[in-house]
Design a protein around this motif. Sequence first.
Motif, PDB file in Angstrom:
ATOM      1  N   SER A   1      50.282  12.479  49.890  1.00 59.14           N
ATOM      2  CA  SER A   1      50.418  13.398  51.021  1.00 59.14           C
ATOM      3  C   SER A   1      51.724  14.168  50.972  1.00 59.14           C
ATOM      4  O   SER A   1      52.644  13.846  50.228  1.00 59.14           O
ATOM      5  CB  SER A   1      50.387  12.615  52.345  1.00 59.14           C
ATOM      6  N   GLY A   2      51.758  15.157  51.828  1.00 62.25           N
ATOM      7  CA  GLY A   2      53.000  15.690  52.317  1.00 62.25           C
ATOM      8  C   GLY A   2      53.116  15.238  53.764  1.00 62.25           C
ATOM      9  O   GLY A   2      52.609  15.886  54.678  1.00 62.25           O
ATOM     10  N   HIS A   3      53.748  14.084  53.960  1.00 59.38           N
ATOM     11  CA  HIS A   3      53.975  13.544  55.307  1.00 59.38           C
ATOM     12  C   HIS A   3      54.778  14.573  56.109  1.00 59.38           C
ATOM     13  O   HIS A   3      55.787  15.087  55.632  1.00 59.38           O
ATOM     14  CB  HIS A   3      54.758  12.240  55.151  1.00 59.38           C
ATOM     15  N   VAL A   4      54.342  14.859  57.332  1.00 61.70           N
ATOM     16  CA  VAL A   4      54.934  15.989  58.050  1.00 61.70           C
ATOM     17  C   VAL A   4      55.122  15.682  59.529  1.00 61.70           C
ATOM     18  O   VAL A   4      54.347  14.934  60.136  1.00 61.70           O
ATOM     19  CB  VAL A   4      54.044  17.248  57.869  1.00 61.70           C
ATOM     20  N   MET A   5      56.193  16.268  60.095  1.00 58.54           N
ATOM     21  CA  MET A   5      56.459  16.256  61.543  1.00 58.54           C
ATOM     22  C   MET A   5      56.913  17.659  61.924  1.00 58.54           C
ATOM     23  O   MET A   5      57.667  18.267  61.173  1.00 58.54           O
ATOM     24  CB  MET A   5      57.576  15.268  61.891  1.00 58.54           C
ATOM     25  N   ASP A   6      56.486  18.139  63.062  1.00 60.66           N
ATOM     26  CA  ASP A   6      56.946  19.468  63.481  1.00 60.66           C
ATOM     27  C   ASP A   6      57.506  19.487  64.898  1.00 60.66           C
ATOM     28  O   ASP A   6      57.733  20.555  65.465  1.00 60.66           O
ATOM     29  CB  ASP A   6      55.834  20.512  63.335  1.00 60.66           C
ATOM     30  N   ARG A   7      57.739  18.304  65.476  1.00 63.12           N
ATOM     31  CA  ARG A   7      58.399  18.239  66.776  1.00 63.12           C
ATOM     32  C   ARG A   7      59.859  17.854  66.562  1.00 63.12           C
ATOM     33  O   ARG A   7      60.184  17.083  65.648  1.00 63.12           O
ATOM     34  CB  ARG A   7      57.718  17.209  67.691  1.00 63.12           C
TER      35      ARG A   7
END
Length: 509
Positions: free
Chosen positions: A156-162
């Motif tokens: 994956s590309g583990h992601v967060m946008d908050r």
Amino acid sequence: MTGTDHLITGATVLTMDPVTGAAPVTRSIRIRGGEITAVEPTLTAEPGEDVIDGRDRLVVPGYVNAHTHSWEALFRARLDNLPLEHWMLLSYPVLGLAPLSPDLIRLRSALVAIESLRNGVTTLVDDVLEIPGQTEEQLAAVFETYRDIGIRANISGHVMDRPFVAHFPFLADALDPAERRALDALTVCDTGDYLAYAQAAAARYRDYADGRLRFMVGPSAPQRCSPELMVGLDELARRHDLEFHIHVLETRTQAVTGEEFYGKTMVEYLHSLGVLGEHVTIAHGIWLTDSDIEVLADTGASVSHNPISNLKLGSGIAPWRKLRDAGVNLGLGTDGMSSSDTARMSEVVKAAALLHKVTGPDYRRWPTAAEVLTAGTLGGARSARLGATVGSIEVGKRADLVIYDMTALAFTPRNAPELHLVYSENGSSIDTVMVDGRVVMTADRLTTIDERAVLDELQARGPELRRWQDHLETLNRSLLPAFDRQYRQVMSRAVPVDRFSGHGDCWLN
């Protein structure tokens, strides 16, 4: 044995198929072009086949590690006695971290793959988190390393946008002004940019390494991702038949966060967004309510159970029996090598078999060896969207197989092979590991990589890495008092423990 055409003759086999499951049977297995083409009581060798004598050998599907993070390989054996939120601050430092070089990522990935193959793991679900964000070159380094070593993987590309402070229910009030300014200055992923990145990655790696490696989407957790990101990634996953891998209800803090942020559980929140389905794997799922379990069963979502990591971080005990009784598919995972300090699935299988024996006095509901082996093989394959490809020894599936020497110490004296495998074997009995019909380990030697060179380089770089880690740890430890204040506030909240399946069942509490 350099080809992909083999005949394994007269071996003891745990097929893990719907008919024989984990019951040992004597079988011969024909493999052509990496595919299992025959599983019969006896088969006769044909020209061009490498014949593997199955006498005194146990053949099983390779383990599927349904949840791990290769990032943590560099942080093995650094931290202890910290709950998840504190531990993450130091193992995934947010202050002062520059992007890692692709070269270091290759070494890190190779270390995880080496330890995995040596322990009978043929498939990894690697939820790769890079801080402050993942570049195409960093992602390519993981794919290329796993391609060359010959393991199967979802990556994956583990992601967060908050924003970081917004991941927690009470952190903002616990920080002093300078700490708040430093955290608010952190780079936040742009939702639209990441969705475009993920779309490109899904296309780029659609049939990578003959389909052995695939991209998956990895939204970190509901509280760390915007609804727009999760819905966008769900649409992408459904369109490309990718695994949607997300952390849900790992800790009591996260259970409280769901109530504080959404007025409902995290599972109820995800369900309200329409992002639950058979393509979804929930990592951990400890603080699930009974109604959450019903939702997971109804939607077909899987749960990756990670008992060693959950024990080390004091997160709790997942409701194994309730999940199984409800029909929820279960996989097993090591989690990362900082929260469990190993990539060895044999330890996870044993822990899963033992841990739940203390969650209730009715021994008829304790996990069986067959159940945990199913979770470690076919269950993990199903959660990874690979149930038709690997996880059992059946005609038409790929030959991802592990051959154990039953004359070895762990199988002596020889009794029930499946019990030896769950409770006694630690990887030391492995004779041969095969992925896609290719022998990647035999005679205690990996055939696809210079293992010694990888270990020597990491050892040589050890002082440099420890200086880097010590610096990052010093910067980020300054935030631990604020995390302690938040932790105490979470623990002061009245949580009706019997509402949460894994905890209301724990008769020793």
